[in-house]
Design an enzyme around this catalytic site. Structure first.
Site, short mmCIF file in Angstrom:
data_model
loop_
_atom_site.label_atom_id
_atom_site.label_comp_id
_atom_site.label_asym_id
_atom_site.label_seq_id
_atom_site.Cartn_x
_atom_site.Cartn_y
_atom_site.Cartn_z
N GLU A 129 23.51 30.99 -3.78
CA GLU A 129 23.15 31.76 -2.57
C GLU A 129 21.88 32.58 -2.76
O GLU A 129 21.73 33.65 -2.18
CB GLU A 129 24.34 32.64 -2.13
CG GLU A 129 25.60 31.82 -1.87
CD GLU A 129 26.73 32.60 -1.20
OE1 GLU A 129 26.64 33.84 -1.12
OE2 GLU A 129 27.69 31.95 -0.74
N GLU A 231 31.82 26.40 -1.93
CA GLU A 231 32.84 27.45 -1.89
C GLU A 231 33.49 27.42 -0.51
O GLU A 231 32.78 27.38 0.50
CB GLU A 231 32.23 28.86 -2.08
CG GLU A 231 31.65 29.13 -3.43
CD GLU A 231 31.09 30.56 -3.55
OE1 GLU A 231 31.18 31.34 -2.58
OE2 GLU A 231 30.57 30.89 -4.62
#
Ligand SMILES: *[C@@H]1O[C@H](CO)[C@@H](O)[C@H](O)[C@H]1NC(C)=O
Length: 320
Positions: A129, A231
Site C-alpha cells: 500500500e 488482503e
C-alpha cells in the site's frame, strides 16, 4: 469509475484461463508479539511459526502465507526454517520505505536467505500500500521491483516479483509504471472499510476486485502476470465503520459469501489475517460507544480467523 456492467464484461472475457481451477487460499501472518521489533522477546520464534503453520494447514488445508518484511525482527532466518519444516510456501514482502531501510536491511536479507530457501518462496512483493499511503510514486516503486527481479534471478529462483496495493489505486493510470514492472500483483479490498452492509459486502468485494483486475489486464495486454487478492476479511470485534458491523457472525458470513466464491471464481486470495494481534495499538473511536456504554476501540486487533494462541478457528473455514 467504470460501471459494474462494463467491468464485468471486460473482465469475464479475459477470465476463462483463470476460471478453469479454483484460486489458491493463503493467509497473512504476523511476525511479532509486541510493537517494538528491536526487542528480541517481541519476535516470533521458529518453533512458534512452525506450530502456527501446522495449525493453519490442519484447519484450512492452506500451506501458503504472506509476510511483509524480510529484515524486521530478523525475520527470514526465523521463519524460513519453519516454512521448510512444514512444507509451506510464502509470498515474501519487502518494506519499500524508507529507501535506506530498503537498501540496507530488506535487500541484503533477501540476498542472503533466498538462495537457500528457493523452494519455500513463491513470489516477492515490494511495498505494501505504498501508493495508497503516497509513500512513493509508481515510478519509484517500479525501480525497486526491477532491482529485486535482478536479485531473484541471481539467486536462480524462477518466481514472480511485484507489489501490493489497494484496489482503488490499482484502477488508476498513475499506478501503471509499477503494474508494467510487475509479474505479481496483489489487490487489497475490504468491504468493511467501504462501509458496506453485510447484504452488499460480497457485491462490493467482487466489484472492487473486478475493477482492479480489469485495469491490470488492460495495462498488461498479452503479458502474463499472477494476480492475488492481497488482503481481505471482516473484523470480528471493535467499532462499526459506517454500515459495517464487526462480529464473528458477520465474519463467518463474509467467508462463505465473499471469500469462498472469489476462490471458486478462480482468483487467489490472501486472507488478512491468520491470528489476532492483541499487541497492536488500537485507537479509541471518537464518540463511538458500544452496547456497554464504553467508548469503542477500532478493529486493528481483531482481523484473525484464529484468536492468538487458539487451536480452533473463530468460525467454520470450509468452503463447500
Ligand atoms: C453495493 O456495492 C456496490 C459496489 O461497490 C456499490 O456501487 C453500491 O452503491 C452498493 N450498494 C449499496 C446499497 O450501498
Amino acid at each position: 469509475m467504470p460501471s459494474l456492467i462494463t467491468v464485468a464484461k471486460a473482465t469475464l472475457l479475459a477470465l476463462p484461463a483463470l476460471a478453469s481451477a479454483a484460486g489458491q487460499l493463503g493467509f497473512s501472518l504476523g511476525f511479532a508479539k509486541g510493537l517494538d521489533h528491536k526487542i528480541e522477546a517481541n519476535c516470533k520464534t521458529t518453533a512458534e511459526f512452525t506450530s502456527e503453520l501446522e495449525l493453519i494447514k490442519k484447519v484450512t488445508g492452506s500451506n501458503i502465507i504472506r509476510l511483509y518484511t524480510t529484515s524486521d525482527c530478523n525475520l527470514l532466518p526465523r521463519v524460513l526454517p519453519a516454512l521448510k519444516k512444514t512444507n509451506s510456501k510464502v509470498v515474501l514482502g519487502m518494506w519499500s520505505q524508507t529507501d535506506e531501510h530498503f537498501q540496507k536491511n530488506e535487500v541484503p536479507a533477501l540476498e542472503k536467505y533466498l538462495p537457500e530457501y528457493k523452494d519455500q518462496v513463491i513470489g516477492v512483493t515490494v511495498g505494501s500500500e505504498a501508493l495508497y499511503r503516497k509513500e512513493e510514486t509508481a515510478e519509484q516503486l517500479s525501480k525497486k521491483i526491477l532491482q529485486v527481479k535482478e536479485i531473484v534471478k541471481k539467486a536462480g529462483a524462477d518466481i514472480p516479483v511485484g507489489f501490493a496495493d489497494t484496489w482503488n489505486l490499482l484502477i488508476l493510470d498513475s499506478a501503471n509504471p509499477a503494474i508494467e514492472a510487475s509479474d505479481l500483483i496483489l489487490a487489497n479490498a475490504f468491504s468493511y472499510w467501504q462501509g458496506q452492509t453485510m447484504a452488499n459486502a460480497t457485491h462490493s468485494f467482487f466489484d472492487d476486485i473486478m475493477q482492479a483486475l480489469a485495469h491490470i489486464q488492460k495495462v498488461k495486454g498479452a503479458t502474463p502476470f499472477e494476480f492475488w487478492v492481497g488482503e481481505t476479511n471482516w473484523p470480528t470485534d471493535g467499532a462499526s465503520f459506517e454500515n459495517s458491523v464487526p462480529s464473528v457472525e458477520n465474519a463467518a458470513t463474509y467467508w462463505k459469501e465473499a471469500i469462498c466464491p472469489m476462490l471458486k471464481w478462480g482468483v487467489n486470495v490472501f486472507v488478512f489475517e491468520a491470528f489476532d494481534e492483541p499487541h497492536k495499538e488500537s485507537a479509541q473511536v471518537e464518540g463511538k460507544k458500544g452496547k456497554d456504554g464504553k467508548v469503542e476501540e477500532n478493529v486493528e486487533k481483531y482481523w484473525g480467523v484464529f484468536e492468538e494462541g487458539a487451536t480452533k478457528p473463530k468460525f467454520d473455514l470450509t468452503c463447500l
